[in-house]
Scaffold this active site. Structure first.
Site, PDB file in Angstrom:
ATOM      1  N   CYS A 109       0.826  -1.199   0.000  1.00 50.46           N
ATOM      2  CA  CYS A 109       0.000   0.000   0.000  1.00 50.46           C
ATOM      3  C   CYS A 109       0.872   1.267   0.000  1.00 50.46           C
ATOM      4  O   CYS A 109       1.478   1.595  -1.003  1.00 50.46           O
ATOM      5  CB  CYS A 109      -0.983  -0.037   1.166  1.00 50.46           C
ATOM      6  N   HIS A 137      -3.495  -5.222   0.587  1.00 49.65           N
ATOM      7  CA  HIS A 137      -2.963  -5.672   1.875  1.00 49.65           C
ATOM      8  C   HIS A 137      -2.950  -7.204   1.936  1.00 49.65           C
ATOM      9  O   HIS A 137      -3.903  -7.820   2.441  1.00 49.65           O
ATOM     10  CB  HIS A 137      -3.785  -5.085   3.025  1.00 49.65           C
ATOM     11  N   GLU A 166      -1.397  -9.108   3.852  1.00 51.24           N
ATOM     12  CA  GLU A 166      -1.337  -9.630   5.228  1.00 51.24           C
ATOM     13  C   GLU A 166      -2.725  -9.859   5.822  1.00 51.24           C
ATOM     14  O   GLU A 166      -2.865 -10.580   6.818  1.00 51.24           O
ATOM     15  CB  GLU A 166      -0.528  -8.686   6.119  1.00 51.24           C
TER      16      GLU A 166
END
Length: 238
Positions: free
Chosen positions: A114, A213, A215
């Protein structure tokens, strides 16, 4: 072989916990959990000043993740702030830029997430579009608050990214800015509205960045790829 050490850049924010309310270095736990789940050893990297600090840190890492966070300072790419650009952190911009310089000098694997992608583009001499809804006419990339937007992304055939995540996927985004120019990088994923969602450097080095994202998702192919690259880097260094 020991787990490769993955450095994660962090926020520096005013925070509250227990009886305390003071500046803190922090990062959402999902980053460290995703690194651990894919076989890496996460280490948090708060902003540090001092000549040579980034080189010393990078010498102890097997890979680097430049994480999400506040907008990049528009002055770094010669622009005036858009009315919606806010909260940039000069100390973090400077620290992560120094980490990227140090990483490039030794060929360290790098993943940008990001804001990390945006900073990597600016570090390379590129620029940002400061408010993507002005271009695409909607706010699906960042629906507001702490919500993530669900965005369909198509990757470029033959790219490193496509080999890690496939040709088409739905990703979780939270960005109101996007990369306009990215010298030295190839754009390797786009949303249906044309927004650049990933870029990677040519060559053998793992140097890749995404606007989403990874994660936060069950599919951590990107981080698994980074950890594999970190293991190879560690083995070659040994």
């Amino acid at each position: 072989m020991a787990a490769p050490v993955i450095g994660l850049s962090t926020y520096r924010e005013q925070a509250a916990w227990g009886v305390w309310q003071q500046p803190a270095d922090l990062l959402p736990t999902q980053y460290a959990d995703a690194v651990t789940a894919t076989g890496g050893l996460p280490v948090l990297l708060p902003p540090v000043t001092g000549v040579g600090a980034a080189d010393e840190v990078v010498a102890r890492l097997d890979a680097l993740v430049v994480t999400g966070g506040a907008d990049v300072d528009p002055a770094r790419y010669g622009a005036e702030p858009h009315p919606r650009t806010a909260g940039w952190r000069p100390d973090r911009d400077a620290w992560e830029t120094a980490l990227l310089d140090a990483a490039a000098s030794v060929g360290l694997p790098v993943l940008g997430v990001c804001r990390g992608m945006q900073l990597m583009a600016v570090h390379a001499g590129g620029a940002l579009d400061q408010h993507t809804p002005d271009l695409v006419g909607h706010e699906e990339h960042s629906p507001g608050g702490d919500a993530f937007g669900a965005v369909a992304v198509r990757t470029a055939s033959g790219s490193r990214l496509a080999g890690l995540v496939g040709e088409v996927l739905e990703v979780r985004c939270h960005h109101h800015q996007s990369v306009r120019d990215h010298p030295g990088y190839t754009g390797v994923a786009h949303a249906d509205d044309g927004t650049l969602e990933a870029m990677e450097a040519p060559g053998e080095r793992f140097c890749l960045a995404v606007q989403w994202h990874p994660e936060t998702a069950a599919d951590v192919g990107l981080l698994a790829g980074l950890v594999r690259a970190a293991s190879s880097y560690a083995a070659d260094r040994a």
